[in-house]
Enzyme design. Structure first.
Site, PDB file in Angstrom:
ATOM      1  N   ASP A   1     -10.167  -5.733  -3.806  1.00  0.00           N
ATOM      2  CA  ASP A   1      -9.630  -4.533  -3.153  1.00  0.00           C
ATOM      3  C   ASP A   1     -10.461  -3.298  -3.523  1.00  0.00           C
ATOM      4  O   ASP A   1     -10.614  -2.966  -4.695  1.00  0.00           O
ATOM      5  CB  ASP A   1      -8.170  -4.339  -3.585  1.00  0.00           C
ATOM      6  CG  ASP A   1      -7.419  -3.338  -2.715  1.00  0.00           C
ATOM      7  OD1 ASP A   1      -8.076  -2.563  -1.992  1.00  0.00           O
ATOM      8  OD2 ASP A   1      -6.179  -3.351  -2.768  1.00  0.00           O
TER       9      ASP A   1
ATOM     10  N   HIS B   1      -7.396  -5.992   0.297  1.00  0.00           N
ATOM     11  CA  HIS B   1      -6.243  -5.096   0.332  1.00  0.00           C
ATOM     12  C   HIS B   1      -5.012  -5.682   1.029  1.00  0.00           C
ATOM     13  O   HIS B   1      -3.947  -5.090   0.969  1.00  0.00           O
ATOM     14  CB  HIS B   1      -6.647  -3.788   1.022  1.00  0.00           C
ATOM     15  CG  HIS B   1      -5.683  -2.660   0.828  1.00  0.00           C
ATOM     16  ND1 HIS B   1      -5.345  -2.164  -0.416  1.00  0.00           N
ATOM     17  CD2 HIS B   1      -4.962  -1.934   1.726  1.00  0.00           C
ATOM     18  CE1 HIS B   1      -4.475  -1.178  -0.276  1.00  0.00           C
ATOM     19  NE2 HIS B   1      -4.223  -1.020   1.006  1.00  0.00           N
TER      20      HIS B   1
ATOM     21  N   SER C   1       0.841  -1.205   0.000  1.00  0.00           N
ATOM     22  CA  SER C   1       0.000   0.000   0.000  1.00  0.00           C
ATOM     23  C   SER C   1       0.876   1.255   0.000  1.00  0.00           C
ATOM     24  O   SER C   1       1.654   1.451  -0.928  1.00  0.00           O
ATOM     25  CB  SER C   1      -0.949  -0.053   1.204  1.00  0.00           C
ATOM     26  OG  SER C   1      -2.011   0.861   1.055  1.00  0.00           O
TER      27      SER C   1
END
Length: 255
Positions: free
Chosen positions: A207, A235, A82
């Site tokens: 996601d 995610h 991320s």
């Protein structure tokens, strides 16, 4: 003079640097470090301002990357999740001699949504910022729940991650807000062509923060890179599908 960042180092072998995402710390990798350290020398850092690195708060995204690079192994495989994917990508671009391979997980060279690019809508980021001012611990817990979506054991996964992450100091609200600003403002799409190292991009089909069609867009910008989509993950595939995640990771690193 700033204090050194906190690093957890385990195992022997090729150096593998793990960079966590927004709101978390290096303990988020707890479930997979034990397995990875049987094959590699794993270095999990707490980003500046997060976890045990709370005393070292960077003024900018660039400074955050500089500080990590100063303390990292001389040459390593870099894996970023991320927000950590932005960090690993930027470091690969500015210090290619320090990176042997690059792996990004549920990450995008540009997280912000626009007419030509799918990403996180401004109102979602603004909502996070507003919630932070009220109860940032609850906000982070909700974020964790989103990350484990798609796992048949999501509740158990989140419970384990929360226990590990909250065993370390929680970042200050201004650090979390700065992290969201980095996600909103950073755009590395134009410099993806600078990456010549073996490059693997991992995505979760479910996601909601990094839409899966980003994979195809980035493939056009970085045609030599590889991508893999976890069909039932959201995610955080390394939490929800850890066995499959490690298998894919090892296949890429060892080939």
């Amino acid at each position: 003079m700033r204090k050194p960042l906190f690093w957890q180092t385990e195992g022997q072998g090729l150096d593998l640097v793990l960079i966590h995402g927004w709101g978390m710390n290096g303990a988020v990798w707890h479930n997979i470090v034990m397995q990875l350290s049987q094959h590699y020398r794993v270095h999990a850092v707490d980003l500046p301002g997060y976890g045990h690195s709370g005393a070292s708060q960077a003024d900018s995204f660039e400074q955050m990357c500089e500080w990590i690079l100063e303390e990292a192994p001389e040459n390593a495989i870099w894996l970023g999740w991320s927000l950590g994917g932005l960090v690993a990508t930027h470091i690969t671009q500015v210090a290619p001699e320090r990176v042997s391979k690059l792996i990004t997980v549920a990450s995008s060279p540009s997280f912000a949504d626009s007419e030509q690019w799918k990403g996180i809508k401004p109102e979602v980021l603004n909502n996070f910022i507003e919630q932070l001012s009220g109860n940032f611990r609850l906000t982070v817990e909700r974020f964790m729940a989103l990350q484990a979506m798609g796992s048949p054991t999501a509740r158990q996964d989140v419970k384990q991650v929360k226990k590990a992450v909250f065993s370390r100091p929680v970042p200050e609200p201004q650090v979390l807000a700065q992290g969201l600003k980095i996600l909103a403002d950073t755009d590395l799409r134009g410099s993806l062509t600078l990456i010549n190292q073996p490059f693997l991009r991992l995505y979760g089909r479910l996601d909601g923060l990094v839409p899966v069609n980003v994979a195809e867009k980035v493939s056009e910008m970085s045609p030599h890179s590889e991508s893999y989509i976890f069909q039932s993950a959201s995610h955080a595939p390394f939490i929800s599908h850890s066995e499959e995640f490690i298998e894919v990771l090892q296949r890429f690193i060892d080939k």
